[in-house]
Enzyme design. Structure first.
Site, short mmCIF file in Angstrom:
data_model
loop_
_atom_site.label_atom_id
_atom_site.label_comp_id
_atom_site.label_asym_id
_atom_site.label_seq_id
_atom_site.Cartn_x
_atom_site.Cartn_y
_atom_site.Cartn_z
N HIS A 16 0.86 -1.20 0.00
CA HIS A 16 0.00 0.00 0.00
C HIS A 16 0.89 1.24 0.00
O HIS A 16 1.26 1.78 1.06
CB HIS A 16 -0.92 0.01 1.22
CG HIS A 16 -1.97 1.08 1.17
ND1 HIS A 16 -3.32 0.81 1.10
CD2 HIS A 16 -1.87 2.43 1.17
CE1 HIS A 16 -3.99 1.95 1.06
NE2 HIS A 16 -3.13 2.95 1.11
N ARG A 71 3.99 16.49 -15.76
CA ARG A 71 3.45 16.98 -17.02
C ARG A 71 3.93 16.22 -18.26
O ARG A 71 3.24 16.24 -19.27
CB ARG A 71 3.79 18.47 -17.18
CG ARG A 71 3.26 19.30 -16.03
CD ARG A 71 3.38 20.78 -16.23
NE ARG A 71 2.66 21.49 -15.19
CZ ARG A 71 2.29 22.76 -15.27
NH1 ARG A 71 2.60 23.47 -16.37
NH2 ARG A 71 1.64 23.33 -14.29
N GLY A 174 -8.82 8.34 -2.22
CA GLY A 174 -9.31 9.70 -2.06
C GLY A 174 -10.38 9.81 -0.98
O GLY A 174 -10.47 8.98 -0.08
N GLU A 202 -11.00 3.96 6.39
CA GLU A 202 -9.90 4.82 6.80
C GLU A 202 -10.43 5.99 7.62
O GLU A 202 -10.07 6.15 8.79
CB GLU A 202 -9.12 5.33 5.59
CG GLU A 202 -7.98 6.27 5.95
CD GLU A 202 -7.27 6.87 4.74
OE1 GLU A 202 -6.23 7.52 4.93
OE2 GLU A 202 -7.76 6.69 3.61
#
Length: 342
Positions: A16, A71, A174, A202
């Site tokens: 993880h 980028r 997220g 979490e």
């Protein structure tokens, strides 16, 4: 054998860890100068201050800001080489590293360029004697189920309709939104041969874990510490052999737990839950996989035998090549013969 000697001898499998969250401050500073990103601090002290998180939401905002520095294909190769190189110094034999295609595709960066850079970095580190690495792709939950389908399309497109051989899992990270709406995307991912590896439990309660199990077919749970809030669910997770990827310092730094002493890892082990020890976003949280194992020994109540058991779980719960697993297990057996008598 001291704690340091044990941990330094321990062959490790990291299950993880987020690639974008593993950007060393020096790498971010180099990208800041390469692209003239004046919204980012211009020196290392400023970059390190950027990584001082107030809470989980602040961490997410910082994480997304850091992503903007990536980028070009060469940026992703630099990131992969620098992040994976840090693992090589910690006796990490194998790592499953999560990256987030949609964060780059939605900024106009071709996913083919992203993946080419990641693969170049991965292969270079492996050729230099570093860990064997496989990729997990995920998406931030707040982007919704459509983003999950787009992520899967991007991944399958890289392999001409199937996942590339180095991509082994599909995740969901997220902000911890409801997992149920992502069921169709995860079913499709599993049908394509990807393992279901979502975050759950979490920052929310055990209901997130339940949803990940019931709707996403989770084989492992990212973080998953909320299982300790529900004894029946914790017993079910243990009985089913669902592995929980625990990241202690991450939980502390994002204020999910108030202290190491309050962390539920010890209770999870006592309940028979299969646990691995992981680093999550190590430079951002000021930690390493080595340090997380020391934390487990010094602050979370684990002894040498239990630490070795977690390492065995990590070796067998991932998608490492059989030869790597066999070597790690043999070395853990040899280490146990010494460590448990210290």
């Amino acid at each position: 054998m001291t704690d340091e000697e044990l941990v330094d001898a321990l062959p490790k499998h990291e299950l993880h860890v987020h690639l974008e969250g593993s950007m060393p401050p020096e790498t971010l500073l180099a990208l800041r100068h390469r692209h003239g990103l004046h919204t980012l601090p211009g020196d290392l002290d400023g970059i390190r201050d950027l990584y001082e998180f107030r809470d989980f939401d602040h961490f997410i905002r910082t994480y997304l800001a850091v992503v903007q520095a990536l980028r070009e294909e060469e940026d992703f190769e630099l990131l992969a080489r620098s992040a994976l190189g840090l693992l090589a110094d910690q006796v990490v034999r194998y790592a499953e590293v999560t990256w987030t295609p949609v964060l780059h595709a939605d900024r106009g960066v071709p996913v083919e360029a992203v993946f080419a850079g990641l693969e170049a970095g991965r292969l270079a580190v492996e050729a230099e004697g570093g860990p064997v690495v496989r990729w997990v792709t995920d998406l931030p939950g707040h982007l919704g189920p459509d983003a999950a389908e787009r992520t899967l399309d991007l991944v399958l497109g890289l392999g001409g309709g199937t996942p590339p051989p180095s991509v082994v899992g599909f995740g969901l990270g997220g902000p911890e939104v409801d997992r149920a709406p992502f069921a169709a995307a995860f079913a499709r991912a599993r049908a394509a041969g990807l393992r279901s590896l979502p975050h759950a439990g979490e920052v929310t309660g055990p209901e997130s874990v339940r949803a990940a199990l019931d709707h996403l077919g989770a084989e492992r749970l990212g973080h998953g510490i909320a299982v300790a809030q529900d004894a029946a669910l914790m017993a079910e997770v243990a009985e089913r052999g669902v592995v929980v990827e625990v990241c202690p310092t991450s939980n502390l730094r994002t204020r999910v737990v108030a202290s190491y002493e309050e962390h539920p890892l010890r209770r999870m082990l006592d309940a028979g839950v299969a646990v691995t020890i992981n680093s999550d976003d190590p430079p951002m949280f000021g930690t390493t996989l080595r340090e997380e194992h020391l934390v487990a020994l010094r602050h979370l109540g684990l002894g040498p035998a239990e630490l070795l058991a977690c390492a065995r779980t990590a070796a067998t719960a991932g998608s490492a090549p059989p030869a790597v697993v066999e070597r790690t297990l043999a070395d853990l057996d040899a280490l146990e013969a010494v460590a448990v008598r210290r």
